[in-house]
Motif scaffolding. Sequence first.
Motif, PDB file in Angstrom:
ATOM      1  N   ARG A 324       3.444  10.341   6.148  1.00 26.22           N
ATOM      2  CA  ARG A 324       3.820   9.344   5.135  1.00 26.22           C
ATOM      3  C   ARG A 324       2.781   9.382   4.013  1.00 26.22           C
ATOM      4  O   ARG A 324       1.585   9.212   4.256  1.00 26.22           O
ATOM      5  N   LEU A 325       3.244   9.577   2.781  1.00 25.96           N
ATOM      6  CA  LEU A 325       2.335   9.678   1.643  1.00 25.96           C
ATOM      7  C   LEU A 325       2.818   8.772   0.519  1.00 25.96           C
ATOM      8  O   LEU A 325       3.918   8.927  -0.002  1.00 25.96           O
ATOM      9  N   GLY A 326       1.974   7.818   0.150  1.00 22.49           N
ATOM     10  CA  GLY A 326       2.269   6.934  -0.968  1.00 22.49           C
ATOM     11  C   GLY A 326       1.113   6.931  -1.945  1.00 22.49           C
ATOM     12  O   GLY A 326       0.032   7.440  -1.666  1.00 22.49           O
ATOM     13  N   GLY A 327       1.345   6.342  -3.115  1.00 22.33           N
ATOM     14  CA  GLY A 327       0.279   6.274  -4.108  1.00 22.33           C
ATOM     15  C   GLY A 327       0.763   6.675  -5.483  1.00 22.33           C
ATOM     16  O   GLY A 327       1.906   6.401  -5.879  1.00 22.33           O
ATOM     17  N   TYR A 328      -0.120   7.357  -6.225  1.00 19.58           N
ATOM     18  CA  TYR A 328       0.161   7.769  -7.596  1.00 19.58           C
ATOM     19  C   TYR A 328       1.225   8.870  -7.585  1.00 19.58           C
ATOM     20  O   TYR A 328       1.109   9.867  -6.866  1.00 19.58           O
ATOM     21  N   MET A 329       2.296   8.674  -8.351  1.00 18.93           N
ATOM     22  CA  MET A 329       3.433   9.584  -8.300  1.00 18.93           C
ATOM     23  C   MET A 329       3.057  11.011  -8.684  1.00 18.93           C
ATOM     24  O   MET A 329       3.573  11.977  -8.101  1.00 18.93           O
ATOM     25  N   ASN A 330       2.166  11.180  -9.648  1.00 21.85           N
ATOM     26  CA  ASN A 330       1.757  12.525 -10.056  1.00 21.85           C
ATOM     27  C   ASN A 330       1.071  13.256  -8.909  1.00 21.85           C
ATOM     28  O   ASN A 330       1.276  14.455  -8.703  1.00 21.85           O
ATOM     29  N   TYR A 331       0.273  12.523  -8.147  1.00 24.98           N
ATOM     30  CA  TYR A 331      -0.413  13.141  -7.005  1.00 24.98           C
ATOM     31  C   TYR A 331       0.598  13.554  -5.942  1.00 24.98           C
ATOM     32  O   TYR A 331       0.523  14.660  -5.387  1.00 24.98           O
ATOM     33  N   ILE A 332       1.553  12.685  -5.667  1.00 19.88           N
ATOM     34  CA  ILE A 332       2.556  12.983  -4.641  1.00 19.88           C
ATOM     35  C   ILE A 332       3.404  14.187  -5.039  1.00 19.88           C
ATOM     36  O   ILE A 332       3.754  15.024  -4.202  1.00 19.88           O
ATOM     37  N   SER A 333       3.710  14.293  -6.328  1.00 19.25           N
ATOM     38  CA  SER A 333       4.568  15.385  -6.801  1.00 19.25           C
ATOM     39  C   SER A 333       3.841  16.723  -6.877  1.00 19.25           C
ATOM     40  O   SER A 333       4.461  17.740  -7.174  1.00 19.25           O
ATOM     41  N   ARG A 336      -2.705  17.463  -7.677  1.00 19.80           N
ATOM     42  CA  ARG A 336      -3.748  17.025  -6.759  1.00 19.80           C
ATOM     43  C   ARG A 336      -5.067  16.753  -7.481  1.00 19.80           C
ATOM     44  O   ARG A 336      -6.117  17.279  -7.131  1.00 19.80           O
ATOM     45  N   ASN A 337      -4.990  15.895  -8.492  1.00 23.25           N
ATOM     46  CA  ASN A 337      -6.206  15.463  -9.187  1.00 23.25           C
ATOM     47  C   ASN A 337      -7.076  14.668  -8.220  1.00 23.25           C
ATOM     48  O   ASN A 337      -6.611  13.711  -7.593  1.00 23.25           O
ATOM     49  N   GLU A 338      -8.330  15.046  -8.076  1.00 25.48           N
ATOM     50  CA  GLU A 338      -9.207  14.419  -7.092  1.00 25.48           C
ATOM     51  C   GLU A 338      -9.433  12.942  -7.350  1.00 25.48           C
ATOM     52  O   GLU A 338      -9.797  12.187  -6.446  1.00 25.48           O
ATOM     53  N   SER A 339      -9.225  12.492  -8.580  1.00 27.14           N
ATOM     54  CA  SER A 339      -9.475  11.085  -8.892  1.00 27.14           C
ATOM     55  C   SER A 339      -8.239  10.207  -8.700  1.00 27.14           C
ATOM     56  O   SER A 339      -8.315   8.987  -8.829  1.00 27.14           O
ATOM     57  N   SER A 340      -7.085  10.817  -8.395  1.00 25.91           N
ATOM     58  CA  SER A 340      -5.849  10.053  -8.249  1.00 25.91           C
ATOM     59  C   SER A 340      -5.847   9.253  -6.949  1.00 25.91           C
ATOM     60  O   SER A 340      -6.356   9.699  -5.918  1.00 25.91           O
ATOM     61  N   TYR A 341      -5.226   8.091  -7.026  1.00 26.90           N
ATOM     62  CA  TYR A 341      -5.138   7.231  -5.841  1.00 26.90           C
ATOM     63  C   TYR A 341      -3.965   7.684  -4.963  1.00 26.90           C
ATOM     64  O   TYR A 341      -2.875   7.956  -5.445  1.00 26.90           O
ATOM     65  N   ILE A 379      -5.489   7.425   8.463  1.00 27.90           N
ATOM     66  CA  ILE A 379      -5.195   6.817   7.170  1.00 27.90           C
ATOM     67  C   ILE A 379      -6.188   7.403   6.168  1.00 27.90           C
ATOM     68  O   ILE A 379      -7.397   7.179   6.280  1.00 27.90           O
ATOM     69  N   ASP A 380      -5.661   8.158   5.210  1.00 28.28           N
ATOM     70  CA  ASP A 380      -6.520   8.845   4.247  1.00 28.28           C
ATOM     71  C   ASP A 380      -6.325   8.265   2.849  1.00 28.28           C
ATOM     72  O   ASP A 380      -5.187   8.156   2.366  1.00 28.28           O
ATOM     73  N   TYR A 381      -7.440   7.907   2.225  1.00 23.96           N
ATOM     74  CA  TYR A 381      -7.465   7.504   0.820  1.00 23.96           C
ATOM     75  C   TYR A 381      -8.322   8.521   0.064  1.00 23.96           C
ATOM     76  O   TYR A 381      -8.971   9.394   0.663  1.00 23.96           O
ATOM     77  N   ARG A 382      -8.347   8.380  -1.240  1.00 23.16           N
ATOM     78  CA  ARG A 382      -9.155   9.297  -2.043  1.00 23.16           C
ATOM     79  C   ARG A 382     -10.627   9.256  -1.647  1.00 23.16           C
ATOM     80  O   ARG A 382     -11.302  10.287  -1.602  1.00 23.16           O
TER      81      ARG A 382
END
Length: 731
Positions: A324-333, A336-341, A379-382
């Motif tokens: 399951r992956l949620g957060g910033y849509m650009n990161y999910i798509s 993989r910007n390291e600063s994205s949530y 559970i992984d966050y940035r």
Amino acid sequence: MRKIFILLLLMGMSNLLYAQNSLRITIRSAEKNEPLAGVTTLIKGLNRSAYSDHEGILILKNVPSGKQILEFKLLGFKSKIDTVVVSENKTTEHKVVLNPEQEEIEEVVVSTTRRSRSISDLPTRVEAISGEELAEKANMKPGSIQMLLAESTGIQVQQTSATSANATIRIQGMDGRYTQLLKDGFPVYSGFASGLSIMQIPPLDLSQVEVIKGSASTLYGGGAIAGLVNMISRRPEAEPEYSFMFNGTSAKGFDASGFYASQYGKTGVTTYAAVNLQKAYDPSNTGFSAIPQFSRFTINPRLYQRLSSNQKLMVGIDASTENRLGGYMNYISGDRNESSYYERNLSKRIGSQLCYDNSLKGNTHLQIKNAFSWFDRSIDYRDHQFYGNQLLSFSELTLAGTTKGMDWVTGLNLSTEKFNQQKIQSGSKLNMHQISTGGFVQNTIKFKDWFSLEGGLRTDVVNWRSIYHEQRTEVFVLPRVSAFFRMAQYLTSRLGGGLGYKTPTIFTEDAEKIGFRNLNPIDPSKVKSEHSYGLNCDFNYRGIIADKITVSLNQLFYYTYLNNPLVLSDSSGIGSFSYANANGHIDSRGFETNLKLGYNELKLFLGYSFTDAKDHFNAIQVIKKLTPKHRINTVLMYEKEGSFRMGLEAYYFSEQLLNNGNKGQPYWVCGFMAEKKFSHFGLFINFENFTDIRQTKFSTVYSGTPDAPVFADVYAPLDGFVVNGGAKLSF
């Protein structure tokens, strides 16, 4: 004048003759030979009527001798007309037997109270979701029981993550950790597994869901302070069953599942398998996922074996895995910007269940149950990771029987819960270990046709500790009592109460919201278990009006008091969170009203719940956060059995107090569904939230920057209007 005098004299003499004529009628049911109270009896031609008493008897005096035509009426029974010859100067005896209406009120049997009994005369109040209602909710959300529970009166699904849609269930305003989840009587969804449990339990292999609201710790041990939910699996029938379901959504989701059941002589098998896929969805263009991207795979095989004429065995396995992956849509798509949530949940679950039944002599029944459940989740966050696994076990030996009108059950159980944190970036490990040994006894006595009493007593000895602290041992004695009253044929009442407890745990809604970040271990020398008591009373009417309209009305009143509640706070002021017992208590009081009406193919469900839940800490009274005081449930369903059904529903949520001190907006959520059935094929479509209610229309969901967002409390839908539909195959 003389003629008038003679006429009056004759009338008076006839009345004297009537005065010696009495009619004594005994009325009983044809099906159970039980006395029927409240039967309306009309003497045709005399315009006289009377009602039978609680023994099914009525006495009519001053009845003219000779033939009399009597009509008998009672809700739920066919009207009957009898001709009775009344004898002169004596009491005439007459017996009447009434047959049930052809459209009888559906009878439901439940097993959560450890004895399979009809829900209609059970002293403990149990709600059952089964049959077409269960199938309808499965059409709306085939991948989980979230919709099934969220649309039930008095139950609230509380989302704990704005981007990953993790959620828990609340009963009558109490936090999710006070509700116990069971599968076929096995408590295997507690602790670390609870944060995702209702998102990962599929409804399609269930035959019934049973809910007890209020303290139920006496039944299955600690944790059921607010109540419990027991999910009953489908079993093999005489005829083999093959069923498949395919579902797609406008929110980029897809579900496919299959169920197989068959009985081969003494051996029965069932198998459920499913795949659930979802792409990230952001209908409000906030830049963050309202529905996360996920892929989940589930398989649940079961074997049922009759070992002999009085022995049987069940062995089952539940297995699932989810990304399951949620957060910033650009990161999910893929950016993989390291600063994205982002917030990623990787989980694996595998569990086993074993149940051995032996019917002994003298109506005595022996049962041995055992279950193991292994749950692994990261559970992984940035900038943070929380990773661990949990091993649960449950073993139980029960002996039950019926003796001189008493249903009794006694038993012993052993449960363990062990959590190991696998990786740690800073601070202390949050490992916890708990062993609970319990013994219980329960007895149900039917004193009269109108009165039954159920009493239970449990004693638990619990040893628990965290990794850096000494073990703590606590003993809990939990009595429970429930009474059933039948005041008329279709009017009943229940009154019950009991004690409960919950041992300290780090796995709460508040800890889920912060991702277990900077969380300190629980110190058993400073923290103690939570204690509670609960009371409830309900009145239930079930009948048939005008030989056509079925009516079911239930009115429930409840009160729950929780002492020493465990709260999470940043007492250091530097972002380091610790658990402590609050100085005070939590109470929740309120009532629920449920009305069901049926007329031919039409059914109307109306529900209202009033919840007054408050924190009483340090002599300050505060309304419970994220708890609507008023909720309304309405469903209108048209169903032509075996052919077609459609339904319109609307749900109202009043304003809720948020953690920032503001209040959320009240709102209505409306939906429409339809299903067409053919011999082995069916099509369904569901328009969920077609008024497109979204929290983003009321206020922003996050503040800060996309790289470092601060999310608001979730109190309303984030996904808005969603259409789903698909096909069913069955053989």
